[in-house]
Write a protein that holds these residues in place. Structure first.
Motif, PDB file in Angstrom:
ATOM      1  N   MET A   8       0.846  -1.186   0.000  1.00  0.00           N
ATOM      2  CA  MET A   8       0.000   0.000   0.000  1.00  0.00           C
ATOM      3  C   MET A   8       0.883   1.238   0.000  1.00  0.00           C
ATOM      4  SD  MET A   8      -2.777   1.165   2.832  1.00  0.00           S
ATOM      5  CE  MET A   8      -2.569   2.816   3.391  1.00  0.00           C
ATOM      6  N   PRO A   9       0.504   2.271  -0.734  1.00  0.00           N
ATOM      7  CA  PRO A   9       1.273   3.509  -0.729  1.00  0.00           C
ATOM      8  C   PRO A   9       1.286   4.131   0.668  1.00  0.00           C
ATOM      9  CG  PRO A   9      -0.372   3.523  -2.474  1.00  0.00           C
ATOM     10  CD  PRO A   9      -0.616   2.321  -1.634  1.00  0.00           C
ATOM     11  N   ALA A  10       2.275   4.965   0.881  1.00  0.00           N
ATOM     12  CA  ALA A  10       2.364   5.663   2.165  1.00  0.00           C
ATOM     13  C   ALA A  10       1.096   6.472   2.407  1.00  0.00           C
ATOM     14  CB  ALA A  10       3.591   6.578   2.166  1.00  0.00           C
ATOM     15  N   ASN A  11       0.847   6.807   3.662  1.00  0.00           N
ATOM     16  CA  ASN A  11      -0.342   7.585   4.012  1.00  0.00           C
ATOM     17  C   ASN A  11      -0.361   8.873   3.193  1.00  0.00           C
ATOM     18  OD1 ASN A  11      -2.621   8.499   5.217  1.00  0.00           O
ATOM     19  ND2 ASN A  11      -1.699   8.854   7.211  1.00  0.00           N
ATOM     20  N   ARG A  12      -1.397   9.035   2.424  1.00  0.00           N
ATOM     21  CA  ARG A  12      -1.513  10.199   1.528  1.00  0.00           C
ATOM     22  C   ARG A  12      -2.227  11.331   2.243  1.00  0.00           C
ATOM     23  NH1 ARG A  12       0.938   9.063  -3.545  1.00  0.00           N
ATOM     24  NH2 ARG A  12       0.890   6.821  -3.773  1.00  0.00           N
ATOM     25  N   GLY A  13      -1.766  12.556   2.010  1.00  0.00           N
ATOM     26  CA  GLY A  13      -2.304  13.729   2.682  1.00  0.00           C
ATOM     27  C   GLY A  13      -3.621  14.201   2.097  1.00  0.00           C
ATOM     28  N   PRO A  14      -4.173  15.258   2.700  1.00  0.00           N
ATOM     29  CA  PRO A  14      -5.481  15.755   2.269  1.00  0.00           C
ATOM     30  C   PRO A  14      -5.497  16.288   0.837  1.00  0.00           C
ATOM     31  CG  PRO A  14      -4.615  17.064   4.106  1.00  0.00           C
ATOM     32  CD  PRO A  14      -3.667  15.939   3.866  1.00  0.00           C
ATOM     33  N   THR A  15      -4.427  16.900   0.399  1.00  0.00           N
ATOM     34  CA  THR A  15      -4.400  17.419  -0.975  1.00  0.00           C
ATOM     35  C   THR A  15      -4.510  16.272  -1.970  1.00  0.00           C
ATOM     36  OG1 THR A  15      -3.052  19.292  -0.293  1.00  0.00           O
ATOM     37  CG2 THR A  15      -3.076  18.776  -2.638  1.00  0.00           C
ATOM     38  N   PHE A  16      -3.767  15.206  -1.718  1.00  0.00           N
ATOM     39  CA  PHE A  16      -3.839  14.020  -2.573  1.00  0.00           C
ATOM     40  C   PHE A  16      -5.259  13.462  -2.583  1.00  0.00           C
ATOM     41  CE2 PHE A  16      -3.886   9.404  -2.951  1.00  0.00           C
ATOM     42  CZ  PHE A  16      -3.261   9.223  -4.175  1.00  0.00           C
ATOM     43  N   GLN A  17      -5.874  13.370  -1.417  1.00  0.00           N
ATOM     44  CA  GLN A  17      -7.220  12.811  -1.309  1.00  0.00           C
ATOM     45  C   GLN A  17      -8.224  13.645  -2.105  1.00  0.00           C
ATOM     46  OE1 GLN A  17      -7.936   9.857   0.153  1.00  0.00           O
ATOM     47  NE2 GLN A  17      -5.783   9.636   0.675  1.00  0.00           N
ATOM     48  N   ILE A  18      -8.133  14.955  -1.991  1.00  0.00           N
ATOM     49  CA  ILE A  18      -9.070  15.849  -2.678  1.00  0.00           C
ATOM     50  C   ILE A  18      -8.870  15.788  -4.192  1.00  0.00           C
ATOM     51  CG2 ILE A  18      -9.670  18.279  -3.053  1.00  0.00           C
ATOM     52  CD1 ILE A  18      -9.043  18.658  -0.006  1.00  0.00           C
ATOM     53  N   VAL A  19      -7.609  15.886  -4.627  1.00  0.00           N
ATOM     54  CA  VAL A  19      -7.320  15.885  -6.064  1.00  0.00           C
ATOM     55  C   VAL A  19      -7.708  14.555  -6.700  1.00  0.00           C
ATOM     56  CG1 VAL A  19      -5.442  15.962  -7.766  1.00  0.00           C
ATOM     57  CG2 VAL A  19      -5.535  17.653  -5.931  1.00  0.00           C
ATOM     58  N   THR A  20      -7.335  13.458  -6.056  1.00  0.00           N
ATOM     59  CA  THR A  20      -7.663  12.163  -6.653  1.00  0.00           C
ATOM     60  C   THR A  20      -9.154  11.853  -6.575  1.00  0.00           C
ATOM     61  OG1 THR A  20      -6.974  11.071  -4.608  1.00  0.00           O
ATOM     62  CG2 THR A  20      -5.378  11.119  -6.420  1.00  0.00           C
ATOM     63  N   ALA A  21      -9.833  12.291  -5.529  1.00  0.00           N
ATOM     64  CA  ALA A  21     -11.286  12.104  -5.477  1.00  0.00           C
ATOM     65  C   ALA A  21     -11.954  12.888  -6.607  1.00  0.00           C
ATOM     66  CB  ALA A  21     -11.839  12.520  -4.117  1.00  0.00           C
ATOM     67  N   ALA A  22     -11.474  14.094  -6.880  1.00  0.00           N
ATOM     68  CA  ALA A  22     -12.016  14.882  -7.993  1.00  0.00           C
ATOM     69  C   ALA A  22     -11.748  14.179  -9.322  1.00  0.00           C
ATOM     70  CB  ALA A  22     -11.407  16.281  -7.998  1.00  0.00           C
ATOM     71  N   MET A  23     -10.576  13.569  -9.441  1.00  0.00           N
ATOM     72  CA  MET A  23     -10.265  12.816 -10.664  1.00  0.00           C
ATOM     73  C   MET A  23     -11.170  11.592 -10.811  1.00  0.00           C
ATOM     74  SD  MET A  23      -6.092  13.109 -10.712  1.00  0.00           S
ATOM     75  CE  MET A  23      -5.936  11.683 -11.728  1.00  0.00           C
ATOM     76  N   VAL A  24     -11.425  10.905  -9.709  1.00  0.00           N
ATOM     77  CA  VAL A  24     -12.327   9.751  -9.744  1.00  0.00           C
ATOM     78  C   VAL A  24     -13.726  10.198 -10.176  1.00  0.00           C
ATOM     79  CG1 VAL A  24     -13.508   8.024  -8.315  1.00  0.00           C
ATOM     80  CG2 VAL A  24     -11.041   8.331  -8.103  1.00  0.00           C
ATOM     81  N   ALA A  25     -14.203  11.305  -9.635  1.00  0.00           N
ATOM     82  CA  ALA A  25     -15.524  11.818 -10.012  1.00  0.00           C
ATOM     83  C   ALA A  25     -15.568  12.152 -11.502  1.00  0.00           C
ATOM     84  CB  ALA A  25     -15.877  13.044  -9.173  1.00  0.00           C
ATOM     85  N   ALA A  26     -14.544  12.845 -11.985  1.00  0.00           N
ATOM     86  CA  ALA A  26     -14.500  13.211 -13.405  1.00  0.00           C
ATOM     87  C   ALA A  26     -14.425  11.972 -14.294  1.00  0.00           C
ATOM     88  CB  ALA A  26     -13.317  14.136 -13.663  1.00  0.00           C
ATOM     89  N   LEU A  27     -13.588  11.020 -13.922  1.00  0.00           N
ATOM     90  CA  LEU A  27     -13.448   9.809 -14.731  1.00  0.00           C
ATOM     91  C   LEU A  27     -14.700   8.937 -14.693  1.00  0.00           C
ATOM     92  CD1 LEU A  27      -9.732   8.894 -13.981  1.00  0.00           C
ATOM     93  CD2 LEU A  27     -10.695   9.722 -16.154  1.00  0.00           C
ATOM     94  N   SER A  28     -15.417   8.952 -13.580  1.00  0.00           N
ATOM     95  CA  SER A  28     -16.665   8.178 -13.550  1.00  0.00           C
ATOM     96  C   SER A  28     -17.721   8.836 -14.438  1.00  0.00           C
ATOM     97  CB  SER A  28     -17.165   7.971 -12.124  1.00  0.00           C
ATOM     98  OG  SER A  28     -17.574   9.175 -11.544  1.00  0.00           O
ATOM     99  N   ALA A  29     -17.731  10.162 -14.498  1.00  0.00           N
ATOM    100  CA  ALA A  29     -18.645  10.856 -15.420  1.00  0.00           C
ATOM    101  C   ALA A  29     -18.263  10.554 -16.872  1.00  0.00           C
ATOM    102  CB  ALA A  29     -18.619  12.357 -15.159  1.00  0.00           C
TER     103      ALA A  29
END
Length: 137
Positions: free
Chosen positions: A1-22
């Protein structure tokens, strides 16, 4: 598992997941609005074919698993996938629905995709944690 990812990573990647699911919705389903009529029975179905639904589901599954393995937490990944896909579907349904029932469909979609993504997240996290806790030979 990757190292504990910070809040910026979580926000950016969650936004990417939302965009890619659309994008997944548009790629597999968004272009098809034609209903099919069975010539033998006269039954109308559609607008989506079974292969479109299967391809869409597999694409969303791959997207969610990839996000979780990259270190996105389960709740943001599941929520982003669910909301991105539902928003894309709802945007089109709202424009074309004559009855106002698209909100029922949107509610069912949020519930269905939300539950499915939560189950997949639990399985992936469980397997990942189990693998990480094994002693290395």
């Amino acid at each position: 598992m990757p190292a504990n990812r910070g809040p910026t990573f979580q926000i950016v990647t969650a936004a990417m997941v939302a965009a890619l699911s659309a994008v997944t919705w548009f790629a597999w389903l968004g272009w098809d609005s034609e209903y099919q009529i069975d010539s033998a029975t006269g039954t109308e179905s559609g607008p989506y074919e079974a292969w479109q639904i299967a391809g869409c589901a597999v694409s969303l599954l791959i997207l969610l698993i990839a996000a979780l393995l990259a270190g996105v937490r389960a709740l943001p990944a599941s929520a982003a996938l669910t909301l991105g896909f539902t928003a894309a579907w709802t945007a089109q349904a709202a424009r074309t629905d004559q009855t106002g029932l698209y909100m029922v469909g949107a509610t069912m979609m949020v519930a269905g995709i939300g539950v499915a993504s939560a189950i997949v997240s639990a399985i992936v996290i469980g397997l990942r944690d189990r693998r990480a806790s094994r002693p290395t030979p």
